[in-house]
Scaffold this motif. Structure first.
Motif, PDB file in Angstrom:
ATOM      1  N   ALA A  81       3.121  -9.943   8.048  1.00 58.00           N
ATOM      2  CA  ALA A  81       2.921  -9.184   6.825  1.00 58.00           C
ATOM      3  C   ALA A  81       2.990  -9.883   5.553  1.00 58.00           C
ATOM      4  O   ALA A  81       2.372  -9.526   4.732  1.00 58.00           O
ATOM      5  CB  ALA A  81       4.237  -8.321   6.972  1.00 58.00           C
ATOM      6  N   LEU A  82       3.773 -11.007   5.408  1.00 56.89           N
ATOM      7  CA  LEU A  82       3.956 -11.976   4.327  1.00 56.89           C
ATOM      8  C   LEU A  82       2.649 -12.988   4.153  1.00 56.89           C
ATOM      9  O   LEU A  82       2.311 -13.534   3.160  1.00 56.89           O
ATOM     10  CB  LEU A  82       4.783 -12.624   4.207  1.00 56.89           C
ATOM     11  CG  LEU A  82       6.261 -11.656   4.260  1.00 56.89           C
ATOM     12  CD1 LEU A  82       7.621 -12.503   4.164  1.00 56.89           C
ATOM     13  CD2 LEU A  82       6.465 -10.845   2.765  1.00 56.89           C
ATOM     14  N   LEU A  83       1.574 -13.049   5.240  1.00 57.33           N
ATOM     15  CA  LEU A  83       0.929 -14.227   5.186  1.00 57.33           C
ATOM     16  C   LEU A  83      -0.243 -14.009   4.265  1.00 57.33           C
ATOM     17  O   LEU A  83      -0.351 -14.928   3.287  1.00 57.33           O
ATOM     18  CB  LEU A  83       0.119 -14.333   6.462  1.00 57.33           C
ATOM     19  CG  LEU A  83      -0.696 -15.498   7.003  1.00 57.33           C
ATOM     20  CD1 LEU A  83       0.073 -16.665   6.798  1.00 57.33           C
ATOM     21  CD2 LEU A  83      -1.410 -15.320   8.150  1.00 57.33           C
ATOM     22  N   LEU A 222       4.489  -4.018   0.826  1.00 54.57           N
ATOM     23  CA  LEU A 222       5.816  -3.054   1.461  1.00 54.57           C
ATOM     24  C   LEU A 222       5.271  -2.328   2.572  1.00 54.57           C
ATOM     25  O   LEU A 222       5.924  -1.975   3.448  1.00 54.57           O
ATOM     26  CB  LEU A 222       6.512  -2.259   0.209  1.00 54.57           C
ATOM     27  CG  LEU A 222       7.806  -1.710   0.758  1.00 54.57           C
ATOM     28  CD1 LEU A 222       8.783  -2.228   1.377  1.00 54.57           C
ATOM     29  CD2 LEU A 222       8.111  -0.729  -0.481  1.00 54.57           C
ATOM     30  N   LEU A 223       4.166  -1.653   2.145  1.00 50.93           N
ATOM     31  CA  LEU A 223       3.638  -0.649   3.275  1.00 50.93           C
ATOM     32  C   LEU A 223       3.404  -1.179   4.520  1.00 50.93           C
ATOM     33  O   LEU A 223       3.727  -0.571   5.643  1.00 50.93           O
ATOM     34  CB  LEU A 223       2.257   0.028   2.662  1.00 50.93           C
ATOM     35  CG  LEU A 223       2.710   1.240   1.567  1.00 50.93           C
ATOM     36  CD1 LEU A 223       1.388   1.703   0.925  1.00 50.93           C
ATOM     37  CD2 LEU A 223       3.311   2.333   1.999  1.00 50.93           C
ATOM     38  N   GLY A 227       5.288  -0.484   7.947  1.00 51.36           N
ATOM     39  CA  GLY A 227       4.460   0.317   8.989  1.00 51.36           C
ATOM     40  C   GLY A 227       4.573  -0.511  10.237  1.00 51.36           C
ATOM     41  O   GLY A 227       4.815  -0.224  11.249  1.00 51.36           O
ATOM     42  N   ILE A 228       4.339  -1.850  10.359  1.00 54.07           N
ATOM     43  CA  ILE A 228       4.698  -2.742  11.535  1.00 54.07           C
ATOM     44  C   ILE A 228       5.970  -2.841  12.121  1.00 54.07           C
ATOM     45  O   ILE A 228       6.078  -2.705  13.234  1.00 54.07           O
ATOM     46  CB  ILE A 228       3.925  -4.147  11.176  1.00 54.07           C
ATOM     47  CG1 ILE A 228       2.304  -4.157  10.669  1.00 54.07           C
ATOM     48  CG2 ILE A 228       4.009  -4.935  12.316  1.00 54.07           C
ATOM     49  CD1 ILE A 228       1.678  -5.680  10.220  1.00 54.07           C
ATOM     50  N   ALA A 260      -1.353   4.202   7.221  1.00 60.09           N
ATOM     51  CA  ALA A 260      -2.562   4.873   6.654  1.00 60.09           C
ATOM     52  C   ALA A 260      -2.531   4.822   5.043  1.00 60.09           C
ATOM     53  O   ALA A 260      -3.651   4.812   4.407  1.00 60.09           O
ATOM     54  CB  ALA A 260      -2.276   6.501   6.939  1.00 60.09           C
ATOM     55  N   ALA A 261      -1.394   4.863   4.467  1.00 56.95           N
ATOM     56  CA  ALA A 261      -1.417   4.677   3.068  1.00 56.95           C
ATOM     57  C   ALA A 261      -1.960   3.267   2.656  1.00 56.95           C
ATOM     58  O   ALA A 261      -2.433   3.069   1.710  1.00 56.95           O
ATOM     59  CB  ALA A 261       0.076   4.947   2.678  1.00 56.95           C
ATOM     60  N   PHE A 262      -1.684   2.251   3.589  1.00 59.39           N
ATOM     61  CA  PHE A 262      -1.999   1.068   3.348  1.00 59.39           C
ATOM     62  C   PHE A 262      -3.555   0.915   3.462  1.00 59.39           C
ATOM     63  O   PHE A 262      -4.252   0.140   2.722  1.00 59.39           O
ATOM     64  CB  PHE A 262      -1.441  -0.097   4.407  1.00 59.39           C
ATOM     65  CG  PHE A 262      -1.961  -1.422   4.156  1.00 59.39           C
ATOM     66  CD1 PHE A 262      -1.621  -2.218   3.370  1.00 59.39           C
ATOM     67  CD2 PHE A 262      -2.790  -1.938   5.344  1.00 59.39           C
ATOM     68  CE1 PHE A 262      -1.945  -3.695   3.176  1.00 59.39           C
ATOM     69  CE2 PHE A 262      -3.141  -3.149   5.260  1.00 59.39           C
ATOM     70  CZ  PHE A 262      -2.695  -3.905   4.278  1.00 59.39           C
TER      71      PHE A 262
END
Length: 341
Positions: A81-83, A222-223, A227-228, A260-262
């Motif tokens: 997520a942060l990559l 954040l999304l 989500g993950i 979905a928002a992402f």
């Protein structure tokens, strides 16, 4: 990495991201050696803990397998997520200092993991480890691209990728050797390596300045993280709670809405967190579609083999690491081109 991909990478090297002169600046080969330490540390910790998980469980006897699985999941989720977020953020700042910051964070977090007195503290420390790894990875490749001339970048990136892949493949074997002494050595070993990398990197790495680009969206980061994380939580807890339980259904709902928002953000934003145009590149899309299920199955195979061989067959951690090692080593690409210069 193909020649087309290497040429594509060349295009993203900004003119103002070339290395500046500095006392005792490293040669391109030395830069490759220094940043390869970072990618080795990051990839090694993806799988090194698998073999040590049964030993960790013996010390934290009150923890369930689902709780212990977050020692692995927390690292993988936070790293993934942060990559992109850290890679985009680091574009605005000095690549060499950002890389060293990532090494310092990873090293400090590794020491915290070794000192953990509970599963919860270990999981939090693993998230910090993943944050350091997510900062090291994109900045290390940025240093490579700025240090090598265009005609040598493809070879440098291939070498960097091969070294990282080899480190990931050797994770179970290294874990088996270190757990023979104590499971905390899995994390302690990162500390002296990280300290040496910091000292040499501070003295030798060239200065590669950042450039003026829009800040990545913290909301999008954040999304995708939530989500993950929610999806993983639901899958992990489904065995205990059942797929129709309120907690699992809620986790799946949060994952669906967040992801979905992402996706909507990436499609509609002027500064997308992940540029949809990437998926117009057929090699990138094909690799993504293939690697996602492969990585999930490969990670599950490594964990299940390590647990089964130690808890059911009664094998030692070292024997387990030796038995698992040939598989990961065989799937690593042998193609490695060491650049000249």
């Amino acid at each position: 990495m193909s020649e087309v991909e290497a040429e594509t990478i060349d295009l993203v090297v900004e003119p103002d991201a070339r290395p500046r002169s500095r006392v005792a600046t490293a040669t391109p080969r030395q830069v490759l050696a220094i940043v390869s330490v970072g990618i080795c540390l990051a990839n090694l910790d993806l799988f090194i803990v698998n073999v040590g998980l049964p030993n960790i469980a013996q010390e934290f006897r009150g923890a369930s397998l689902e709780d212990l699985s977050w020692i692995l999941n927390a690292y993988a989720i936070a790293y993934a997520a942060l990559l992109v977020f850290f890679g985009r953020l680091a574009e605005r700042h000095s690549r060499n200092l950002s890389f060293l910051l990532g090494v310092a964070l990873f090293t400090a977090a590794s020491a915290a993991c070794a000192l953990s007195s509970s599963v919860e503290f270990l999981v939090v420390s693993r998230v910090a480890q993943a944050a350091g790894a997510a900062l090291m990875t994109p900045t290390s490749i940025g240093l490579l691209l700025a240090s090598f001339p265009p005609e040598q970048r493809a070879g440098a990136v291939r070498t960097w990728t091969a070294i990282g892949g080899l480190a990931a493949a050797l994770g179970p074997l290294a874990g088996g050797v270190l757990v023979t002494f104590d499971w905390r050595w899995i994390f302690i070993v990162n500390v002296p390596i990280g300290v040496v990398a910091l000292i040499i990197g501070w003295l030798k790495l060239p200065e590669v300045p950042g450039h003026d680009v829009p800040r990545p969206s913290s909301w999008a980061a954040l999304l995708v993280t939530s989500g993950i994380g929610a999806l993983t939580f639901a899958i992990v807890k489904a065995n205990d709670w059942g797929w129709s339980s309120r907690g699992v259904v809620l986790g799946l709902a949060v994952a669906t809405v967040s992801l979905a928002a992402f996706a909507w953000h990436c499609l509609r934003s002027r500064n997308p967190f992940v540029d949809p145009a990437l998926f117009a590149v057929r090699p990138f899309t094909g690799a993504s579609l293939v690697m996602a299920p492969y990585s999930a199955a490969f990670g599950a195979m490594l964990l299940s083999c390590a647990l089964w061989e130690q808890t059911v067959w009664g094998w030692s951690a070292l024997k387990t690491g030796l038995a698992i090692a040939p598989g990961p080593l065989m799937v690593r690409s042998p193609r490695c081109c060491l650049p000249a210069g």
